[in-house]
Design a protein around this motif. Structure first.
Motif, PDB file in Angstrom:
ATOM      1  N   PHE A  21      -0.303  -5.063  -3.937  1.00 33.42           N
ATOM      2  CA  PHE A  21       1.014  -5.954  -3.575  1.00 33.42           C
ATOM      3  C   PHE A  21       2.171  -5.061  -3.470  1.00 33.42           C
ATOM      4  O   PHE A  21       2.401  -4.373  -4.171  1.00 33.42           O
ATOM      5  N   GLN A  22       2.814  -5.228  -2.138  1.00 36.66           N
ATOM      6  CA  GLN A  22       4.068  -4.573  -1.993  1.00 36.66           C
ATOM      7  C   GLN A  22       5.185  -5.659  -2.261  1.00 36.66           C
ATOM      8  O   GLN A  22       5.304  -6.499  -1.648  1.00 36.66           O
ATOM      9  N   LYS A  23       6.303  -4.866  -2.977  1.00 40.84           N
ATOM     10  CA  LYS A  23       7.744  -5.618  -3.202  1.00 40.84           C
ATOM     11  C   LYS A  23       7.951  -5.800  -1.614  1.00 40.84           C
ATOM     12  O   LYS A  23       7.907  -4.918  -0.828  1.00 40.84           O
ATOM     13  N   PRO A  24       8.706  -7.013  -1.326  1.00 43.66           N
ATOM     14  CA  PRO A  24       9.253  -8.244  -2.136  1.00 43.66           C
ATOM     15  C   PRO A  24       7.869  -9.398  -2.317  1.00 43.66           C
ATOM     16  O   PRO A  24       8.329 -10.394  -2.482  1.00 43.66           O
ATOM     17  N   HIS A  25       6.642  -8.994  -1.798  1.00 44.94           N
ATOM     18  CA  HIS A  25       5.877 -10.084  -2.032  1.00 44.94           C
ATOM     19  C   HIS A  25       5.657 -10.531  -3.562  1.00 44.94           C
ATOM     20  O   HIS A  25       5.605  -9.867  -4.492  1.00 44.94           O
ATOM     21  N   ALA A  26       5.645 -11.742  -3.613  1.00 46.11           N
ATOM     22  CA  ALA A  26       5.777 -12.167  -4.955  1.00 46.11           C
ATOM     23  C   ALA A  26       4.449 -12.045  -5.695  1.00 46.11           C
ATOM     24  O   ALA A  26       4.460 -11.946  -7.186  1.00 46.11           O
ATOM     25  N   PHE A  39      -0.328   6.428   4.091  1.00 40.98           N
ATOM     26  CA  PHE A  39       0.685   7.211   3.503  1.00 40.98           C
ATOM     27  C   PHE A  39       1.159   8.516   3.927  1.00 40.98           C
ATOM     28  O   PHE A  39       2.280   9.089   4.321  1.00 40.98           O
ATOM     29  N   PRO A  40      -0.004   9.259   4.175  1.00 38.60           N
ATOM     30  CA  PRO A  40       0.119  10.735   4.849  1.00 38.60           C
ATOM     31  C   PRO A  40       0.639  10.416   6.193  1.00 38.60           C
ATOM     32  O   PRO A  40       1.681  11.307   6.692  1.00 38.60           O
ATOM     33  N   GLU A  41       0.414   9.446   7.150  1.00 41.81           N
ATOM     34  CA  GLU A  41       0.824   9.479   8.325  1.00 41.81           C
ATOM     35  C   GLU A  41       2.300   9.029   8.437  1.00 41.81           C
ATOM     36  O   GLU A  41       3.077   9.681   9.338  1.00 41.81           O
ATOM     37  N   GLN A  42       2.812   8.307   7.708  1.00 40.07           N
ATOM     38  CA  GLN A  42       4.226   8.090   7.514  1.00 40.07           C
ATOM     39  C   GLN A  42       4.869   9.345   7.308  1.00 40.07           C
ATOM     40  O   GLN A  42       6.049   9.438   7.927  1.00 40.07           O
ATOM     41  N   ARG A  43       4.617  10.114   6.445  1.00 39.76           N
ATOM     42  CA  ARG A  43       5.197  11.455   6.052  1.00 39.76           C
ATOM     43  C   ARG A  43       5.094  12.332   7.619  1.00 39.76           C
ATOM     44  O   ARG A  43       6.128  13.019   7.895  1.00 39.76           O
ATOM     45  N   PHE A  77       8.506   4.732   6.058  1.00 40.20           N
ATOM     46  CA  PHE A  77       8.192   3.870   4.835  1.00 40.20           C
ATOM     47  C   PHE A  77       7.763   2.530   5.026  1.00 40.20           C
ATOM     48  O   PHE A  77       6.923   2.053   4.454  1.00 40.20           O
ATOM     49  N   GLU A  78       8.639   1.696   5.623  1.00 37.44           N
ATOM     50  CA  GLU A  78       8.528   0.485   5.988  1.00 37.44           C
ATOM     51  C   GLU A  78       7.191   0.341   6.821  1.00 37.44           C
ATOM     52  O   GLU A  78       6.372  -0.821   6.509  1.00 37.44           O
ATOM     53  N   ARG A  79       6.873   1.078   7.564  1.00 35.82           N
ATOM     54  CA  ARG A  79       5.450   1.119   8.325  1.00 35.82           C
ATOM     55  C   ARG A  79       4.287   1.172   7.526  1.00 35.82           C
ATOM     56  O   ARG A  79       3.351   0.260   7.603  1.00 35.82           O
ATOM     57  N   TRP A  80       4.637   2.114   6.659  1.00 39.29           N
ATOM     58  CA  TRP A  80       3.418   2.110   5.597  1.00 39.29           C
ATOM     59  C   TRP A  80       3.365   0.950   4.632  1.00 39.29           C
ATOM     60  O   TRP A  80       2.284   0.199   4.469  1.00 39.29           O
ATOM     61  N   ARG A  81       4.450   0.328   4.147  1.00 41.13           N
ATOM     62  CA  ARG A  81       4.614  -0.807   3.325  1.00 41.13           C
ATOM     63  C   ARG A  81       4.043  -1.820   4.018  1.00 41.13           C
ATOM     64  O   ARG A  81       3.306  -2.806   3.373  1.00 41.13           O
ATOM     65  N   LEU A  82       4.306  -2.040   5.542  1.00 43.01           N
ATOM     66  CA  LEU A  82       3.661  -3.094   6.042  1.00 43.01           C
ATOM     67  C   LEU A  82       2.081  -2.815   6.701  1.00 43.01           C
ATOM     68  O   LEU A  82       1.350  -3.740   7.086  1.00 43.01           O
ATOM     69  N   GLY A  83       1.527  -1.802   6.165  1.00 43.29           N
ATOM     70  CA  GLY A  83       0.136  -1.391   6.522  1.00 43.29           C
ATOM     71  C   GLY A  83      -0.154  -0.992   7.853  1.00 43.29           C
ATOM     72  O   GLY A  83      -1.270  -1.006   8.171  1.00 43.29           O
ATOM     73  N   GLU A  84       1.014  -0.449   8.555  1.00 46.30           N
ATOM     74  CA  GLU A  84       0.797   0.067   9.959  1.00 46.30           C
ATOM     75  C   GLU A  84       0.281   1.189  10.258  1.00 46.30           C
ATOM     76  O   GLU A  84      -0.541   1.793  10.975  1.00 46.30           O
ATOM     77  N   VAL A  85       0.642   2.195   8.938  1.00 45.60           N
ATOM     78  CA  VAL A  85      -0.096   3.609   9.262  1.00 45.60           C
ATOM     79  C   VAL A  85      -0.323   3.948   7.552  1.00 45.60           C
ATOM     80  O   VAL A  85       0.164   3.144   6.561  1.00 45.60           O
ATOM     81  N   LEU A 113       8.050  -1.778 -11.822  1.00 45.47           N
ATOM     82  CA  LEU A 113       7.413  -2.277 -10.443  1.00 45.47           C
ATOM     83  C   LEU A 113       7.939  -1.583  -9.415  1.00 45.47           C
ATOM     84  O   LEU A 113       9.125  -1.606  -9.089  1.00 45.47           O
ATOM     85  N   THR A 114       7.268  -0.747  -8.672  1.00 44.34           N
ATOM     86  CA  THR A 114       7.758   0.398  -7.859  1.00 44.34           C
ATOM     87  C   THR A 114       6.661   0.345  -6.563  1.00 44.34           C
ATOM     88  O   THR A 114       5.559   0.455  -6.664  1.00 44.34           O
ATOM     89  N   ASN A 115       7.230   0.347  -5.403  1.00 44.82           N
ATOM     90  CA  ASN A 115       6.337   0.666  -4.211  1.00 44.82           C
ATOM     91  C   ASN A 115       6.222   2.099  -4.134  1.00 44.82           C
ATOM     92  O   ASN A 115       7.091   3.040  -4.453  1.00 44.82           O
ATOM     93  N   GLY A 116       5.122   2.483  -3.642  1.00 46.67           N
ATOM     94  CA  GLY A 116       4.872   3.846  -3.146  1.00 46.67           C
ATOM     95  C   GLY A 116       3.437   4.294  -3.741  1.00 46.67           C
ATOM     96  O   GLY A 116       2.483   3.599  -4.018  1.00 46.67           O
TER      97      GLY A 116
END
Length: 234
Positions: free
Chosen positions: A159-164, A63-67, A53-61, A127-130
């Protein structure tokens, strides 16, 4: 600093019992795959969830791929066969999601807490990531979708938390200055530090150590108080 005008919340781990639902769902799923849902197996499941999930949050993969990567990481060491193609892995993950979704629950105090905040005149935001589809489904299925004035999902706002920027978007949509908003969440970095970086009052909710009465007192005392939004709050 004035007292907050808006009470805003994280979803998973703060209002929604993700860990409880995921544990029930993962245990049932693993057993259907022929693996024992041991403490070690479930720990592996949650570690892979956090990492991917962190890899998805950072834009590396995607959402389906992180699963998919979660299943490819967890299942082979447990002696389970993973489908060779993406469509097959997606079908396997859908099987997990059915068990996870069947176990969806908010924490018992949540509906009354949100209703009482609104009854006292506060704006209430989320406010939720996902994934927007899944996060909105959680709200609808648990019956709290009508208890927010504003719902911001990272996939929609960009924007993803924790980004301001995520918290700035929340404040803009809820219609208050960041300084007039208190944000409550279970993650010290993504929720509390992120909110403070945007000029909000960030407050940590720890469901493992705080009972419903303690959470309620913390929320309402924060909303009634004046103070520095950067001050430590736990």
């Amino acid at each position: 600093m004035t007292t907050p005008l808006a009470a805003c919340f994280d979803l998973d781990g703060t209002l929604f019992d993700h860990a409880g639902a995921a544990q029930v769902g993962a245990a049932a799923f693993l057993e259907r795959q022929g693996a024992e849902s041991t403490e070690a197996a479930l720990a592996s499941w949650f570690a892979a969830e956090e990492e991917q999930f962190e890899r998805w949050r950072l834009g590396e993969v995607s959402f389906p791929e992180q699963r998919r990567q979660r299943l490819r990481t967890v299942l082979p060491p447990l002696g389970c066969v993973v489908a060779a193609d993406d469509a097959g892995v997606d079908a396997m993950f859908a099987d997990y999601l059915r068990s996870y979704r069947a176990a969806w629950r908010t924490f018992p105090d949540v509906a009354d807490l949100l209703r009482d905040l609104r009854a006292q005149g506060y704006r209430v935001g989320l406010l939720t990531n996902g994934s927007e589809e899944q996060q909105l489904d959680k709200l609808a299925q648990t019956g709290i979708d009508q208890l927010f004035d504003v719902v911001c999902v990272s996939e929609r706002i960009g924007f993803q938390k924790p980004h301001a920027g995520a918290f700035a978007a929340l404040a803009a949509e809820v219609g208050v200055r960041p300084a007039d908003c208190a944000f409550f969440g279970d993650d010290p970095v993504r929720d509390v530090a992120g909110a403070r970086s945007a000029g909000m009052r960030g407050v940590l909710i720890d469901r493992a150590t705080q009972d419903a009465a303690t959470v309620r007192d913390l929320v309402f005392s924060t909303m009634a108080s004046r103070g520095d939004c950067s001050a430590a709050t736990s």
